[in-house]
Structure formats: structure tokens, C-alpha cells
Motif scaffolding. Structure first.
Motif, PDB file in Angstrom:
ATOM      1  N   GLY A  73       0.756  -1.234   0.000  1.00 29.07           N
ATOM      2  CA  GLY A  73       0.000   0.000   0.000  1.00 29.07           C
ATOM      3  C   GLY A  73       0.791   1.292   0.000  1.00 29.07           C
ATOM      4  N   VAL A  74       2.105   1.221   0.114  1.00 28.72           N
ATOM      5  CA  VAL A  74       2.906   2.446   0.081  1.00 28.72           C
ATOM      6  C   VAL A  74       2.955   2.945  -1.351  1.00 28.72           C
ATOM      7  N   LYS A  75       2.696   4.258  -1.530  1.00 26.72           N
ATOM      8  CA  LYS A  75       2.658   4.796  -2.889  1.00 26.72           C
ATOM      9  C   LYS A  75       3.117   6.244  -2.908  1.00 26.72           C
ATOM     10  N   PRO A  76       3.440   6.737  -4.091  1.00 31.96           N
ATOM     11  CA  PRO A  76       3.760   8.158  -4.215  1.00 31.96           C
ATOM     12  C   PRO A  76       2.587   8.982  -3.680  1.00 31.96           C
ATOM     13  N   LYS A  77       2.866  10.174  -3.286  1.00 30.00           N
ATOM     14  CA  LYS A  77       1.912  11.097  -2.657  1.00 30.00           C
ATOM     15  C   LYS A  77       1.879  10.918  -1.145  1.00 30.00           C
ATOM     16  N   MET A  78       2.469   9.837  -0.632  1.00 30.23           N
ATOM     17  CA  MET A  78       2.643   9.708   0.808  1.00 30.23           C
ATOM     18  C   MET A  78       3.922  10.467   1.160  1.00 30.23           C
ATOM     19  N   ARG A  79       4.196  10.587   2.441  1.00 27.66           N
ATOM     20  CA  ARG A  79       5.423  11.257   2.851  1.00 27.66           C
ATOM     21  C   ARG A  79       6.069  10.496   4.002  1.00 27.66           C
ATOM     22  N   ILE A  80       7.340  10.837   4.239  1.00 32.65           N
ATOM     23  CA  ILE A  80       8.124  10.202   5.285  1.00 32.65           C
ATOM     24  C   ILE A  80       8.588  11.273   6.262  1.00 32.65           C
ATOM     25  N   LEU A  81       8.480  10.968   7.535  1.00 30.96           N
ATOM     26  CA  LEU A  81       9.057  11.800   8.583  1.00 30.96           C
ATOM     27  C   LEU A  81      10.317  11.087   9.058  1.00 30.96           C
ATOM     28  N   TYR A  82      11.452  11.753   8.899  1.00 29.74           N
ATOM     29  CA  TYR A  82      12.728  11.176   9.307  1.00 29.74           C
ATOM     30  C   TYR A  82      13.596  12.267   9.910  1.00 29.74           C
ATOM     31  N   ASN A  83      14.039  12.044  11.115  1.00 32.27           N
ATOM     32  CA  ASN A  83      14.989  12.949  11.766  1.00 32.27           C
ATOM     33  C   ASN A  83      14.476  14.394  11.813  1.00 32.27           C
ATOM     34  N   GLY A  84      13.157  14.547  11.991  1.00 29.03           N
ATOM     35  CA  GLY A  84      12.566  15.880  12.090  1.00 29.03           C
ATOM     36  C   GLY A  84      12.245  16.547  10.765  1.00 29.03           C
ATOM     37  N   ILE A 116       7.336  11.109  -0.956  1.00 27.35           N
ATOM     38  CA  ILE A 116       7.670   9.888  -1.693  1.00 27.35           C
ATOM     39  C   ILE A 116       7.317  10.142  -3.154  1.00 27.35           C
ATOM     40  N   GLU A 117       8.321  10.110  -4.012  1.00 27.97           N
ATOM     41  CA  GLU A 117       8.138  10.396  -5.440  1.00 27.97           C
ATOM     42  C   GLU A 117       7.968   9.117  -6.260  1.00 27.97           C
ATOM     43  N   LEU A 144      11.180  -2.515  -0.305  1.00 33.94           N
ATOM     44  CA  LEU A 144      10.762  -1.369  -1.099  1.00 33.94           C
ATOM     45  C   LEU A 144      11.868  -0.334  -1.076  1.00 33.94           C
ATOM     46  N   GLN A 145      12.049   0.322  -2.206  1.00 34.86           N
ATOM     47  CA  GLN A 145      12.932   1.478  -2.307  1.00 34.86           C
ATOM     48  C   GLN A 145      12.023   2.685  -2.493  1.00 34.86           C
ATOM     49  N   LEU A 146      12.130   3.640  -1.582  1.00 36.10           N
ATOM     50  CA  LEU A 146      11.280   4.824  -1.615  1.00 36.10           C
ATOM     51  C   LEU A 146      12.132   6.015  -2.009  1.00 36.10           C
ATOM     52  N   PHE A 147      12.045   6.444  -3.261  1.00 33.53           N
ATOM     53  CA  PHE A 147      12.803   7.589  -3.761  1.00 33.53           C
ATOM     54  C   PHE A 147      12.047   8.841  -3.353  1.00 33.53           C
ATOM     55  N   SER A 148      12.737   9.736  -2.666  1.00 36.93           N
ATOM     56  CA  SER A 148      12.052  10.854  -2.013  1.00 36.93           C
ATOM     57  C   SER A 148      12.778  12.164  -2.194  1.00 36.93           C
TER      58      SER A 148
END
Length: 106
Positions: free
Chosen positions: A69-80, A85-86, A98-102
């Protein structure tokens, strides 16, 4: 293949949704989709050039164990920081990683 020791950074994958507030008004908000361990890999210049040719500005790749279910248009919170997600790549279509190019949200 992911080496489990390389999954040493905690990320939160968020999805955009609509919910009703206490007045019944529709409010758009980000909610947690999943919290995962990931490897965080800044892209090398060669990869950045190749990514830009595909009309995007990938800056970082997050590698995680597979989750549906992970798809572009979602986002990642990392280290503040937040990263859009592109592109989502199911490595070798084996549902293992999964590789999430962001790209970083400014």
C-alpha cells in the motif's frame, strides 16, 4: 537484498486523509500509515542526474522491508524532516523490500 543490520533508522510513513472535526467540517490531515526501520541512502550524483531526467528531484532513498500500500503522494518523517515519496520500487517484484525515492519538503 536488505541486510537487517542496515535497517537502523526509524521512519514514519504518513498518508494524507480527510476527517471530520468536532463541528462536522472536513479537515485534511496527515496520519501515520506505518512506522518502519529503514536504511537511509543519499543518492550519488550519477543517480541524481538520472533521476532528474525522469522529471523529479530525488534526493534520498529509504530502503524498508516490504509493506503493501505504500505509494507516491505519501510522505516520510525522518529525523525531524519531511520527505515526499516520489517513486516506490518493489525490488525485483519479490515483495521483500521497497525502495522509496524521495525529495525533501522545503
Amino acid at each position: 537484498m536488505i541486510r537487517h543490520g542496515s535497517l537502523n533508522k526509524r521512519i514514519v510513513i504518513e498518508t494524507y486523509t480527510q476527517a471530520a472535526d468536532s463541528y462536522g467540517e472536513t479537515v485534511k490531515t496527515w496520519v501515520t500509515y506505518s512506522t518502519k526501520w529503514a536504511s537511509v541512502e543519499p543518492l550519488a550524483m550519477r543517480e541524481l542526474i538520472a533521476a532528474k531526467e525522469q522529471a523529479s528531484k530525488f534526493e534520498i532513498m529509504f530502503r524498508i522491508k516490504y509493506i503493501a500500500g505504500v505509494k507516491p503522494k505519501m510522505r516520510i518523517l525522518y529525523n525531524g524532516d519531511y520527505y515526499n515519496i516520489e517513486a516506490v520500487i518493489n525490488t525485483r517484484n519479490k515483495n521483500k523490500e521497497l525502495q522509496l525515492f524521495s525529495s525533501r519538503v522545503e
